[in-house]
Design an enzyme around this catalytic site. Structure first.
Site, short mmCIF file in Angstrom:
data_model
loop_
_atom_site.label_atom_id
_atom_site.label_comp_id
_atom_site.label_asym_id
_atom_site.label_seq_id
_atom_site.Cartn_x
_atom_site.Cartn_y
_atom_site.Cartn_z
N GLY A 55 0.85 -1.19 0.00
CA GLY A 55 0.00 0.00 0.00
C GLY A 55 0.88 1.23 0.00
CB CYS A 82 5.30 -4.22 0.19
SG CYS A 82 6.10 -2.65 -0.12
CE1 TYR A 83 1.25 1.28 5.26
CE2 TYR A 83 -0.44 -0.41 5.42
CZ TYR A 83 0.07 0.82 5.81
OH TYR A 83 -0.59 1.56 6.75
CG HIS A 169 5.93 -5.82 -4.45
ND1 HIS A 169 4.67 -5.69 -3.91
CD2 HIS A 169 6.56 -4.66 -4.19
CE1 HIS A 169 4.53 -4.50 -3.37
NE2 HIS A 169 5.67 -3.85 -3.52
CD GLU A 171 2.97 -8.64 -5.08
OE1 GLU A 171 3.78 -9.33 -4.43
OE2 GLU A 171 2.66 -7.48 -4.76
CG ASP A 227 -16.16 -11.27 -19.73
OD1 ASP A 227 -15.22 -12.10 -19.84
OD2 ASP A 227 -15.97 -10.08 -19.43
CE LYS A 370 -11.86 -10.74 -20.77
NZ LYS A 370 -13.14 -10.02 -20.80
#
Ligand code: XMP
Length: 514
Positions: A55, A82-83, A169, A171, A227, A370
């Site tokens: 964040g 992180c944050y 990070h 990710e 979708d 997605k």
């Protein structure tokens, strides 16, 4: 059986959805919640693990996002990123302060591979750092398990309490072994079983839809986009002919697209849908006559779409359910899931619910990202050409023709766009470019063709790379491909004598060319 779930507690970080996607890639179902979610609710969700995201704030400031330290007493494994890492140490008695220099970018990190988090990770690896503050002193009970040249506590753990922190990070793709670390947290620390597979999602949702719908009637607006196509097929597998799909062809689709949709979903196709194609092309062209202003065009197309759909809905009569192709990022971005709310209007379905007599909305893809929707589509046997279809705006080519829309101009842009897509595919680039299309400018200029002077239109080609469609960069298409596309368009499309390539990014441009 309750679905095994890990929670991402969102502190406003830009990568919140990425964290959740990585968890799901590791076959564990994951949901995003705001840090404002009460502890009681978190407890009731009984997650197998919790991940606190990054964040933009400083955790030691009074009005920064925080959480009750009781969270760490639940016995649920927690990973702070992180944050989230800084906050955990701050709340548990460690010290977080501003660093002298901001650590940003790819950084070499040294890890203790005895940590359950770093099993099978190289002792020295690359990580993505992005922080101003740093953990100067870890909270009592924590062991440091990683450091970089500038960051003494790049990772730490209180193994007994199952609390783990990572300053960088894992990710993002810039941390090449990051997914392994997340997977280690899920399997080595949380003890997950890893049941989340798209095949089981499809099976489970078919069962769940059957239960919910019973003998009810269902209506779906099919656009031919990924979708709505996946939602329609899922519904049809569950409740067969209780479902009716309405496909409005507004005459602003890409070349042959209306027929392709009909071919897949119509009576000749593999799915036994009640499929209604409304050929409303003329009606739309008439309404758009003389209109040049882009917002007016959008409005007219949207309103006309609703009118056409309403006529059909009246013929069908009252239904019990209306299907919407909402997906998980829509849920998160409309502020219902995480913290980084980018309020987006759902332009393509806006107004639809008002014109249909229905009892309840059904959103079978609400939990999916997605890429998961695409996997579900393939699992359901939907052709790849449809599953990997490019994003295409609801108002279609109507917003890719500058100035007045006429049937002739629609043909021009359809032909040019088809050539462009064909050549991009031939060059093997279709999966590497985020979005690409042709637009018709409103500019006419002089050219020569053979011995003849021409005075014709210019086509603009657009191709962008983007992660989130909020910002984008022009894609660098090889020169020979552009040349081939340009000469084919000028030779094959009547009334086009020039081709231009748009190299504007977003901002200051938009992705569409309207
Ligand atoms: P812009 O042009 O705003 O586009 O940079 C961002 C992304 O959104 C798509 N787009 C739309 N999608 N209905 C949609 O479903 C719309 O009205 C619409 N307008 C833009 C655009 O194609 C790009 O992917």
């Amino acid at each position: 059986m309750k679905r095994e779930t890990v929670i991402v507690l969102d502190f406003g970080g830009q990568y919140n959805q990425l964290v959740a996607r990585r968890v799901r890639e590791c076959k564990v179902y994951c949901e995003i919640y705001s840090y404002k979610t009460p502890l009681k609710k978190i407890k009731a969700l009984a997650p197998r693990g919790i991940i606190l995201t990054g964040g933009p704030s400083s955790c030691y400031l009074d009005d920064s996002p925080s959480y009750t330290a009781e969270l760490f007493e639940l016995g649920i494994p927690i990973l702070g990123l992180c944050y989230g890492a800084q906050l955990m140490h701050h709340l548990l008695g460690g010290q977080v302060t501003q660093a002298k220099v901001r650590e940003y970018g790819k950084t070499e990190v040294t890890l203790n591979t005895d940590s359950p988090l770093f099993q099978n990770v190289s002792p020295q690896t690359i990580c993505w750092m992005s922080h101003f503050d740093y953990i100067a002193e870890p909270a009592p009970g924590f062991q440091v398990t990683a450091h970089t040249a500038d960051c003494p506590t790049a990772a730490a753990e209180n193994r007994q309490k199952k609390l783990y922190t990572i300053q960088f990070h894992p990710e993002v793709l810039h941390t090449p072994e990051g997914t392994k670390m997340i997977s280690n947290f899920l399997y080595n620390v949380c003890g997950c079983a890893g049941h989340w597979k798209i095949e089981s999602f499809v099976e489970d949702s078919i069962q769940a839809i059957r239960q919910k719908v019973g003998t009810g009637k269902v209506l779906c607006a099919l656009s031919g986009g990924v979708d709505s196509s996946v939602a329609a097929v899922l519904l049809s597998k569950a409740v067969q002919n209780q479902l009716t799909c309405v496909f409005v062809d507004h005459g602003l689709l890409r070349k042959n697209e209306g027929d392709e949709v009909e071919h897949v979903f119509g009576p000749e196709g593999p799915y036994q849908l009640n499929f209604i194609r409304v050929n409303a092309q003329k009606q739309f062209y008439e309404k758009l006559e003389g209109i040049e202003e882009p917002e007016r065009k959008r409005k007219i197309i949207g309103e006309e779409f609703i009118r056409v759909f309403e006529q059909q809905a009246k013929k069908i009569g009252a239904v019990d359910f209306l299907v919407q192709g909402t997906i998980y990022p829509d849920v998160v971005e409309s502020g219902l899931g995480g913290e980084s709310a980018v309020i987006k209007s759902h332009h393509n379905v806006g107004g639809l619910p008002d014109c249909v007599d229905f009892k309840e909305i059904i959103e079978p893809l609400r939990d999916l990202f997605k890429d998961e929707v695409r996997k579900a589509g393939l699992e359901l046997g939907i052709p790849e050409s449809l599953v990997y279809r490019q994003p295409f705006p609801g108002p279609g080519l109507g917003i890719r023709i500058i100035g007045e829309i006429t049937e002739d101009k629609v043909k021009m842009v359809q032909e040019a766009d088809a050539i462009y897509r064909e050549e991009i595919a031939r060059a093997g680039l279709s999966k590497t470019i985020g979005q690409y299309f042709a637009a018709l400018t409103n500019m006419k200029s002089v050219g020569v063709m053979g011995d003849e002077r021409t005075y014709d239109y210019a086509i603009a080609l657009r191709a962008v790379n983007t992660i989130d469609f909020m910002t984008a960069e022009a894609a660098e298409i090889p020169w020979d491909v552009l040349q081939k596309v340009s000469s084919r368009i000028v030779n094959e499309v009547d009334h086009v004598n020039r081709v231009m390539y748009d190299i504007t990014g977003k901002p200051p441009g938009t992705i569409e060319f309207e």
